[in-house]
Design a protein around this motif. Structure first.
Motif, PDB file in Angstrom:
ATOM      1  N   LEU A  41     -18.573   4.571 -23.148  1.00  0.00           N
ATOM      2  CA  LEU A  41     -19.453   3.601 -23.813  1.00  0.00           C
ATOM      3  C   LEU A  41     -20.356   2.884 -22.812  1.00  0.00           C
ATOM      4  N   VAL A  42     -19.822   2.571 -21.633  1.00  0.00           N
ATOM      5  CA  VAL A  42     -20.673   1.936 -20.617  1.00  0.00           C
ATOM      6  C   VAL A  42     -21.875   2.837 -20.354  1.00  0.00           C
ATOM      7  N   GLY A  43     -21.646   4.156 -20.399  1.00  0.00           N
ATOM      8  CA  GLY A  43     -22.734   5.100 -20.141  1.00  0.00           C
ATOM      9  C   GLY A  43     -23.623   5.364 -21.342  1.00  0.00           C
ATOM     10  N   SER A  44     -23.170   5.039 -22.556  1.00  0.00           N
ATOM     11  CA  SER A  44     -23.958   5.493 -23.711  1.00  0.00           C
ATOM     12  C   SER A  44     -24.516   4.397 -24.615  1.00  0.00           C
ATOM     13  N   VAL A  45     -24.067   3.137 -24.476  1.00  0.00           N
ATOM     14  CA  VAL A  45     -24.653   2.096 -25.347  1.00  0.00           C
ATOM     15  C   VAL A  45     -26.117   1.848 -24.948  1.00  0.00           C
ATOM     16  N   ASP A  46     -26.914   1.385 -25.933  1.00  0.00           N
ATOM     17  CA  ASP A  46     -28.326   1.104 -25.628  1.00  0.00           C
ATOM     18  C   ASP A  46     -28.453  -0.093 -24.694  1.00  0.00           C
ATOM     19  N   VAL A  47     -27.588  -1.108 -24.895  1.00  0.00           N
ATOM     20  CA  VAL A  47     -27.673  -2.330 -24.078  1.00  0.00           C
ATOM     21  C   VAL A  47     -26.281  -2.695 -23.580  1.00  0.00           C
ATOM     22  N   VAL A  48     -26.171  -2.930 -22.273  1.00  0.00           N
ATOM     23  CA  VAL A  48     -24.910  -3.394 -21.689  1.00  0.00           C
ATOM     24  C   VAL A  48     -25.005  -4.913 -21.554  1.00  0.00           C
ATOM     25  N   ALA A  49     -24.143  -5.632 -22.289  1.00  0.00           N
ATOM     26  CA  ALA A  49     -24.172  -7.102 -22.260  1.00  0.00           C
ATOM     27  C   ALA A  49     -22.965  -7.616 -21.481  1.00  0.00           C
ATOM     28  N   PHE A  50     -23.138  -8.771 -20.858  1.00  0.00           N
ATOM     29  CA  PHE A  50     -22.015  -9.343 -20.092  1.00  0.00           C
ATOM     30  C   PHE A  50     -22.217 -10.837 -19.904  1.00  0.00           C
ATOM     31  N   PHE A  51     -21.097 -11.548 -19.807  1.00  0.00           N
ATOM     32  CA  PHE A  51     -21.131 -12.974 -19.494  1.00  0.00           C
ATOM     33  C   PHE A  51     -21.111 -13.132 -17.974  1.00  0.00           C
ATOM     34  N   ALA A  52     -21.768 -14.191 -17.498  1.00  0.00           N
ATOM     35  CA  ALA A  52     -21.765 -14.458 -16.053  1.00  0.00           C
ATOM     36  C   ALA A  52     -21.923 -15.951 -15.816  1.00  0.00           C
ATOM     37  N   LYS A  53     -21.300 -16.395 -14.722  1.00  0.00           N
ATOM     38  CA  LYS A  53     -21.517 -17.780 -14.282  1.00  0.00           C
ATOM     39  C   LYS A  53     -22.866 -17.842 -13.595  1.00  0.00           C
ATOM     40  N   LYS A  54     -23.464 -19.036 -13.576  1.00  0.00           N
ATOM     41  CA  LYS A  54     -24.728 -19.248 -12.859  1.00  0.00           C
ATOM     42  C   LYS A  54     -24.565 -18.781 -11.397  1.00  0.00           C
ATOM     43  N   ASP A  55     -25.551 -18.097 -10.876  1.00  0.00           N
ATOM     44  CA  ASP A  55     -25.567 -17.621  -9.483  1.00  0.00           C
ATOM     45  C   ASP A  55     -24.485 -16.586  -9.169  1.00  0.00           C
ATOM     46  N   HIS A  56     -23.852 -15.995 -10.175  1.00  0.00           N
ATOM     47  CA  HIS A  56     -22.849 -14.946  -9.941  1.00  0.00           C
ATOM     48  C   HIS A  56     -23.280 -13.674 -10.683  1.00  0.00           C
ATOM     49  N   ILE A  63     -17.502  -4.930 -12.054  1.00  0.00           N
ATOM     50  CA  ILE A  63     -16.476  -3.878 -12.134  1.00  0.00           C
ATOM     51  C   ILE A  63     -17.104  -2.519 -12.476  1.00  0.00           C
ATOM     52  N   VAL A  64     -18.127  -2.536 -13.352  1.00  0.00           N
ATOM     53  CA  VAL A  64     -18.709  -1.256 -13.794  1.00  0.00           C
ATOM     54  C   VAL A  64     -19.944  -0.851 -12.979  1.00  0.00           C
ATOM     55  N   ASP A  65     -20.216  -1.574 -11.903  1.00  0.00           N
ATOM     56  CA  ASP A  65     -21.436  -1.340 -11.123  1.00  0.00           C
ATOM     57  C   ASP A  65     -21.682   0.142 -10.822  1.00  0.00           C
ATOM     58  N   LYS A  66     -20.612   0.827 -10.385  1.00  0.00           N
ATOM     59  CA  LYS A  66     -20.787   2.225  -9.969  1.00  0.00           C
ATOM     60  C   LYS A  66     -21.072   3.149 -11.155  1.00  0.00           C
ATOM     61  N   LEU A  67     -20.871   2.660 -12.375  1.00  0.00           N
ATOM     62  CA  LEU A  67     -21.117   3.507 -13.557  1.00  0.00           C
ATOM     63  C   LEU A  67     -22.492   3.267 -14.160  1.00  0.00           C
ATOM     64  N   MET A  68     -23.232   2.299 -13.609  1.00  0.00           N
ATOM     65  CA  MET A  68     -24.506   1.933 -14.228  1.00  0.00           C
ATOM     66  C   MET A  68     -25.672   2.644 -13.551  1.00  0.00           C
ATOM     67  N   ALA A  69     -26.353   3.493 -14.313  1.00  0.00           N
ATOM     68  CA  ALA A  69     -27.551   4.160 -13.768  1.00  0.00           C
ATOM     69  C   ALA A  69     -28.673   3.123 -13.669  1.00  0.00           C
ATOM     70  N   ALA A  70     -29.602   3.370 -12.747  1.00  0.00           N
ATOM     71  CA  ALA A  70     -30.737   2.440 -12.592  1.00  0.00           C
ATOM     72  C   ALA A  70     -31.532   2.385 -13.895  1.00  0.00           C
ATOM     73  N   GLY A  71     -32.027   1.208 -14.207  1.00  0.00           N
ATOM     74  CA  GLY A  71     -32.931   1.072 -15.353  1.00  0.00           C
ATOM     75  C   GLY A  71     -32.251   0.900 -16.695  1.00  0.00           C
ATOM     76  N   ARG A  72     -30.921   0.794 -16.729  1.00  0.00           N
ATOM     77  CA  ARG A  72     -30.242   0.578 -18.023  1.00  0.00           C
ATOM     78  C   ARG A  72     -30.645  -0.795 -18.573  1.00  0.00           C
ATOM     79  N   ALA A  73     -30.744  -0.887 -19.893  1.00  0.00           N
ATOM     80  CA  ALA A  73     -31.061  -2.190 -20.495  1.00  0.00           C
ATOM     81  C   ALA A  73     -29.811  -3.070 -20.447  1.00  0.00           C
ATOM     82  N   GLU A  74     -29.998  -4.308 -19.989  1.00  0.00           N
ATOM     83  CA  GLU A  74     -28.859  -5.214 -19.860  1.00  0.00           C
ATOM     84  C   GLU A  74     -29.178  -6.554 -20.525  1.00  0.00           C
ATOM     85  N   LEU A  75     -28.151  -7.210 -21.025  1.00  0.00           N
ATOM     86  CA  LEU A  75     -28.293  -8.566 -21.562  1.00  0.00           C
ATOM     87  C   LEU A  75     -27.303  -9.451 -20.821  1.00  0.00           C
ATOM     88  N   ARG A  76     -27.865 -10.319 -19.956  1.00  0.00           N
ATOM     89  CA  ARG A  76     -27.015 -11.236 -19.184  1.00  0.00           C
ATOM     90  C   ARG A  76     -26.868 -12.534 -19.977  1.00  0.00           C
TER      91      ARG A  76
END
Ligand SMILES: C[S@@+](CC[C@H](N)C(=O)[O-])C[C@H]1O[C@@H](n2cnc3c(N)ncnc32)[C@H](O)[C@@H]1O
Length: 257
Positions: A41-56, A63-76
């Motif tokens: 799913l990390v590889g196939s969803v249209d948008v990868v969303a995640f929670f983050a603290k400010k400046d982190h 954790i999934v950094d190595k599975l993320m191809a460049a240019g994937r749509a993300e929602l921080r």
């Protein structure tokens, strides 16, 4: 894995459906502990969303950094505050409540466009996870699939090399945010324990464990399975505050055959 094996794993894991929210458990820290379904799913969803603290960067995202191809749509989704105010204060409730409502609206807008959204959750999404606050707001209106993850506590007791429960042992999972006497009472009432959310409560947690007579058995695990993991007896841990990703393990001593 050779190519046919990899294909088989991908076929089993499946892919994402349009307009669906996925709560993706990404495990305790080491990317190798993701399930097949989570990795697919990390590889196939249209948008990868995640929670983050400010400046982190966001722990689940890291954790999934190595599975993320460049240019994937993300929602921080960035927390407006974390532990500046106590979690039971009116200020915290108002501020985080508004943030969760806005985050759910942002995800809903993507789902309405027919996009699939994978919201990453450290460990398991249904175990003290921020994902749950999105799930309860969106589950009446959108299809949601929750992908279970290896919990932080399984990662920690595995890395510490301590079986946690034997025979008829009972296990208490306690947030370190409880007050000291509550911690002592709960610890006395169970055979084994995991104390989560230790962070700035480390000094109090240590006193409670000692008062319950469990200090000789207790282990402190910081960032279990992550790069900068630290594991030591709680008795040797003199700091008044620990890392955010830290827990105390008290293994049971039940029947061993
Ligand atoms: C908000 S809870 C999230 C729990 C997560 N959903 C799970 O399944 O483990 C965060 C707490 O989990 C614990 N935790 C999670 N992963 C951990 C890890 N890899 N090492 C140490 N503690 C961890 C810490 O006590 C931390 O304060």
């Amino acid at each position: 894995m050779n190519a046919p094996d990899l294909q088989m794993a991908t076929d089993i894991a499946g892919s994402a459906r349009a307009g669906t929210l996925y709560g993706i458990g990404v495990g305790p820290g080491d990317v190798r502990y993701l399930t097949l379904r989570a990795a697919a799913l990390v590889g196939s969803v249209d948008v990868v969303a995640f929670f983050a603290k400010k400046d982190h960067p966001g722990n689940a995202r890291r954790i999934v950094d190595k599975l993320m191809a460049a240019g994937r749509a993300e929602l921080r989704l960035e927390y407006p505050m974390t532990d500046e105010s106590p979690a039971d204060s009116a200020e915290y409730e108002q501020c985080i409540g508004a943030f969760y409502r806005q985050s759910a609206d942002d995800i809903a807008a993507l789902l309405r466009q027919g996009k699939s959204v994978g919201l990453l959750a450290e460990g398991d999404p249904f175990f003290y996870g921020s994902f749950m606050h999105m799930w309860r707001r969106l589950e009446g209106d959108f299809p949601i699939e929750v992908v279970p993850g290896v919990t932080g506590m399984s990662g920690c007791w595995t890395r510490a090399n301590v079986p946690i429960t034997w025979g008829d042992d009972t296990l208490a999972v306690l947030p370190g945010t409880l007050d000291e006497q509550q911690l002592v009472d709960r610890l006395r009432a169970s055979d084994a324990a995991v104390i989560m959310k230790v962070g700035r409560h480390l000094g109090k947690v240590r006193r409670a464990v000692e008062a319950a007579g469990l200090l000789p058995r207790a282990l402190y695990v910081e960032r279990g399975t992550m790069d900068n993991e630290r594991i030591l007896p709680l008795a040797d841990c003199a700091e008044p505050a620990g890392a955010y990703f830290a827990m105390v393990l008290i293994p049971g001593q039940g029947r061993r055959l």
